[in-house]
Design a protein around this motif. Structure first.
Motif, PDB file in Angstrom:
ATOM      1  N   GLY A  98       0.580  -1.066   0.022  1.00 31.02           N
ATOM      2  CA  GLY A  98       0.135  -0.104   0.105  1.00 31.02           C
ATOM      3  C   GLY A  98       0.793   1.272  -0.025  1.00 31.02           C
ATOM      4  N   GLU A  99       2.115   1.028  -0.369  1.00 31.35           N
ATOM      5  CA  GLU A  99       3.067   2.367  -0.433  1.00 31.35           C
ATOM      6  C   GLU A  99       2.962   2.938  -1.717  1.00 31.35           C
ATOM      7  OE1 GLU A  99       6.116   1.215   3.185  1.00 31.35           O
ATOM      8  OE2 GLU A  99       6.561   0.375   1.339  1.00 31.35           O
ATOM      9  N   VAL A 100       2.725   2.379  -2.773  1.00 31.24           N
ATOM     10  CA  VAL A 100       3.087   2.951  -4.270  1.00 31.24           C
ATOM     11  C   VAL A 100       1.658   2.687  -4.938  1.00 31.24           C
ATOM     12  CG1 VAL A 100       3.807   2.267  -6.442  1.00 31.24           C
ATOM     13  CG2 VAL A 100       5.521   2.564  -4.347  1.00 31.24           C
ATOM     14  N   ARG A 101       1.156   3.585  -5.818  1.00 29.96           N
ATOM     15  CA  ARG A 101       0.199   3.571  -6.791  1.00 29.96           C
ATOM     16  C   ARG A 101       0.154   2.277  -7.453  1.00 29.96           C
ATOM     17  NH1 ARG A 101      -2.411   8.800  -7.124  1.00 29.96           N
ATOM     18  NH2 ARG A 101      -0.856  10.509  -6.262  1.00 29.96           N
ATOM     19  N   PRO A 102      -0.888   1.726  -7.902  1.00 33.32           N
ATOM     20  CA  PRO A 102      -1.134   0.348  -8.587  1.00 33.32           C
ATOM     21  C   PRO A 102      -0.822   0.921  -9.782  1.00 33.32           C
ATOM     22  CG  PRO A 102      -3.165   0.799  -7.958  1.00 33.32           C
ATOM     23  CD  PRO A 102      -2.121   1.671  -7.106  1.00 33.32           C
ATOM     24  N   GLY A 103      -0.317   0.087 -10.961  1.00 29.91           N
ATOM     25  CA  GLY A 103      -0.439   0.380 -12.228  1.00 29.91           C
ATOM     26  C   GLY A 103       1.041   1.187 -13.038  1.00 29.91           C
ATOM     27  N   VAL A 104       2.109   1.134 -12.111  1.00 28.41           N
ATOM     28  CA  VAL A 104       3.209   1.798 -12.571  1.00 28.41           C
ATOM     29  C   VAL A 104       4.016   0.616 -13.065  1.00 28.41           C
ATOM     30  CG1 VAL A 104       5.282   2.689 -11.763  1.00 28.41           C
ATOM     31  CG2 VAL A 104       3.513   3.394 -10.569  1.00 28.41           C
ATOM     32  N   GLN A 105       4.474   0.832 -14.265  1.00 28.91           N
ATOM     33  CA  GLN A 105       5.277  -0.164 -15.135  1.00 28.91           C
ATOM     34  C   GLN A 105       6.814   0.005 -15.054  1.00 28.91           C
ATOM     35  OE1 GLN A 105       3.510  -2.666 -16.918  1.00 28.91           O
ATOM     36  NE2 GLN A 105       1.792  -1.715 -16.076  1.00 28.91           N
ATOM     37  N   PRO A 106       7.351  -1.004 -14.684  1.00 28.83           N
ATOM     38  CA  PRO A 106       8.888  -0.998 -14.521  1.00 28.83           C
ATOM     39  C   PRO A 106       9.490  -0.367 -15.506  1.00 28.83           C
ATOM     40  CG  PRO A 106       7.922  -3.155 -14.785  1.00 28.83           C
ATOM     41  CD  PRO A 106       6.857  -2.504 -14.730  1.00 28.83           C
ATOM     42  N   TYR A 107       9.194  -0.680 -16.877  1.00 24.55           N
ATOM     43  CA  TYR A 107      10.102  -0.125 -17.936  1.00 24.55           C
ATOM     44  C   TYR A 107       9.795   1.331 -18.034  1.00 24.55           C
ATOM     45  CZ  TYR A 107      11.478   0.651 -22.629  1.00 24.55           C
ATOM     46  OH  TYR A 107      12.206   1.252 -23.763  1.00 24.55           O
TER      47      TYR A 107
END
Length: 204
Positions: free
Chosen positions: A151-160
């Motif tokens: 729960g510390e980072v927004r979902p949906g962030v792509q590593p690339y």
């Protein structure tokens, strides 16, 4: 039972171990010099920092392109191995991600000038870039997933996208002493944070 004579093999293994230690020492020294002077750093300074003779460097890395390529791979492996270790040793997955990105930025600085050094060998550069993505994308993805699950980072962030964005922010760092990409990277990371839901302590 016949006695096995191991005396002949032991010195050979010892020599191989010494050679590997020398290689690691040279690669570490070269990476440090590349940060200071770029990939055109004099071989004699790399040798002095590593505490070896120039002949030792040329024996392991006959050309500068060989040395730069080896440093690049060495840094990739160090960065890849650091991810799981940071996640295991850090209470907060987000802190582990942030510390890993610090290492990743250090790596990008070390990598400065690689394309120019290898411009005469595009196949080698393409192979390195593929290795870079194969090794580091899964590490970044694992750290991101852990931070999202916590729960510390927004979902949906792509590593690339994250790695590409950080790489773009690092462009120009060496040509402009007034520019510190880490400040903008810190803002980027803060933008990834999941907004904290109001809790009981927030109610006044």
């Amino acid at each position: 039972m016949p006695t096995v004579d191991r005396s002949e093999g032991e010195p050979s293994r010892g020599r191989r171990a010494d050679a590997l230690r020398n290689q690691r020492t040279v690669l570490t020294a070269a990476a440090e010099e590349f940060v200071i002077s770029g990939v055109d750093a004099p071989i004699r300074r790399i040798a002095a920092r590593a505490g070896v003779g120039m002949a030792t460097i040329y024996r392991h890395f006959p050309t500068r392109a060989d040395l730069v390529t080896a440093v690049y791979r060495h840094q990739i492996e160090a960065c890849a191995e650091a991810g799981p270790n940071l996640l295991a040793d850090t209470d907060s997955p987000f802190d582990a991600l942030r510390r890993w990105i610090d290492l990743f930025v250090d790596f990008l600085v070390t990598k400065h000038g690689l394309a120019d050094a290898l411009q005469s060998d595009s196949d080698r550069f393409a192979a390195l870039h593929t290795h870079f993505l194969d090794r580091l994308l899964p590490v970044c993805a694992h750290l991101l997933d852990a931070a999202v699950e916590a729960g510390e980072v927004r979902p949906g962030v792509q590593p690339y996208e994250l790695m590409r964005g950080i790489g773009n922010l690092c462009v120009g760092r060496d040509s402009d002493p007034r520019y510190d990409p880490r400040r903008l990277i810190d803002l980027l990371l803060q933008g990834l944070r999941q907004p904290r839901s109001p809790g009981v302590d927030d109610v006044r």
